[in-house]
Design a protein around this motif. Sequence first.
Motif, PDB file in Angstrom:
ATOM      1  N   GLY A  43      28.904 106.197 112.973  1.00 40.35           N
ATOM      2  CA  GLY A  43      30.291 105.818 112.722  1.00 40.35           C
ATOM      3  C   GLY A  43      31.050 106.719 111.763  1.00 40.35           C
ATOM      4  O   GLY A  43      32.206 106.444 111.439  1.00 40.35           O
ATOM      5  N   ARG A  44      30.441 107.827 111.329  1.00 38.52           N
ATOM      6  CA  ARG A  44      31.108 108.715 110.363  1.00 38.52           C
ATOM      7  C   ARG A  44      30.629 110.155 110.542  1.00 38.52           C
ATOM      8  O   ARG A  44      29.433 110.408 110.663  1.00 38.52           O
ATOM      9  CB  ARG A  44      30.804 108.259 108.943  1.00 38.52           C
ATOM     10  N   MET A  75      37.146 112.533 114.411  1.00 36.58           N
ATOM     11  CA  MET A  75      37.261 111.126 114.822  1.00 36.58           C
ATOM     12  C   MET A  75      36.527 110.869 116.134  1.00 36.58           C
ATOM     13  O   MET A  75      35.812 109.873 116.271  1.00 36.58           O
ATOM     14  CB  MET A  75      38.734 110.734 114.940  1.00 36.58           C
ATOM     15  N   ALA A  78      32.846 110.914 115.539  1.00 32.71           N
ATOM     16  CA  ALA A  78      32.452 109.678 114.851  1.00 32.71           C
ATOM     17  C   ALA A  78      32.285 108.551 115.867  1.00 32.71           C
ATOM     18  O   ALA A  78      31.308 107.789 115.814  1.00 32.71           O
ATOM     19  CB  ALA A  78      33.473 109.309 113.775  1.00 32.71           C
ATOM     20  N   VAL A  79      33.221 108.442 116.802  1.00 30.95           N
ATOM     21  CA  VAL A  79      33.097 107.448 117.882  1.00 30.95           C
ATOM     22  C   VAL A  79      31.839 107.734 118.688  1.00 30.95           C
ATOM     23  O   VAL A  79      31.074 106.815 119.014  1.00 30.95           O
ATOM     24  CB  VAL A  79      34.355 107.453 118.779  1.00 30.95           C
ATOM     25  N   THR A 114      36.075 108.412 110.617  1.00 29.74           N
ATOM     26  CA  THR A 114      35.377 107.135 110.431  1.00 29.74           C
ATOM     27  C   THR A 114      35.816 106.150 111.508  1.00 29.74           C
ATOM     28  O   THR A 114      37.017 105.966 111.726  1.00 29.74           O
ATOM     29  CB  THR A 114      35.699 106.544 109.044  1.00 29.74           C
ATOM     30  N   VAL A 115      34.856 105.527 112.149  1.00 30.76           N
ATOM     31  CA  VAL A 115      35.151 104.539 113.184  1.00 30.76           C
ATOM     32  C   VAL A 115      35.681 103.264 112.529  1.00 30.76           C
ATOM     33  O   VAL A 115      35.120 102.767 111.549  1.00 30.76           O
ATOM     34  CB  VAL A 115      33.893 104.229 114.025  1.00 30.76           C
ATOM     35  N   ALA A 125      39.481 105.045 115.474  1.00 34.62           N
ATOM     36  CA  ALA A 125      38.939 105.737 114.305  1.00 34.62           C
ATOM     37  C   ALA A 125      40.095 106.293 113.482  1.00 34.62           C
ATOM     38  O   ALA A 125      41.229 106.412 113.968  1.00 34.62           O
ATOM     39  CB  ALA A 125      37.999 106.868 114.730  1.00 34.62           C
TER      40      ALA A 125
END
Length: 147
Positions: A43-44, A75, A78-79, A114-115, A125
Amino acid sequence: MTTTDFAAMTGLELMRWVQTERPTDIPSIGRLLGMRFDEVDHGRIVISLDTRPDFANPLGTVHGGIAATLLDSAMGCAVHTTLPAGTGYTTLELKVNYIRAARTDGQTLTATGTVIHAGRRTATAEGKVHDEQGKLIAHATTTCMIF
């Protein structure tokens, strides 16, 4: 050329592979711009690059498209870290706010993605780009479609 089976990897595994292997034989926007995957977590993502004169807009500062690409990559990746093997995504929407200009003289720009939400069909995100002094260059949000 690599023989790694990317479809068999989860998104997190793939992003960690990119971070550790730093493949140079696979064409990508990251390779073109010189992106580095500094941190990869579920997620990051933290991605950085060094600016160069080729990134200049007509005013001589870093073109906004470089910051937008850095944000879209951070982003989106992150996803990707939240997705199971065999699952893909694409950016549906990208909203960027530019705060200040960045220099083209080799300064490092760092983007953190970050999600916010990872669902079955969409994910959202947020991201920020900072310069070497920690000053905010741009921030953004995205919506991604999961498929």
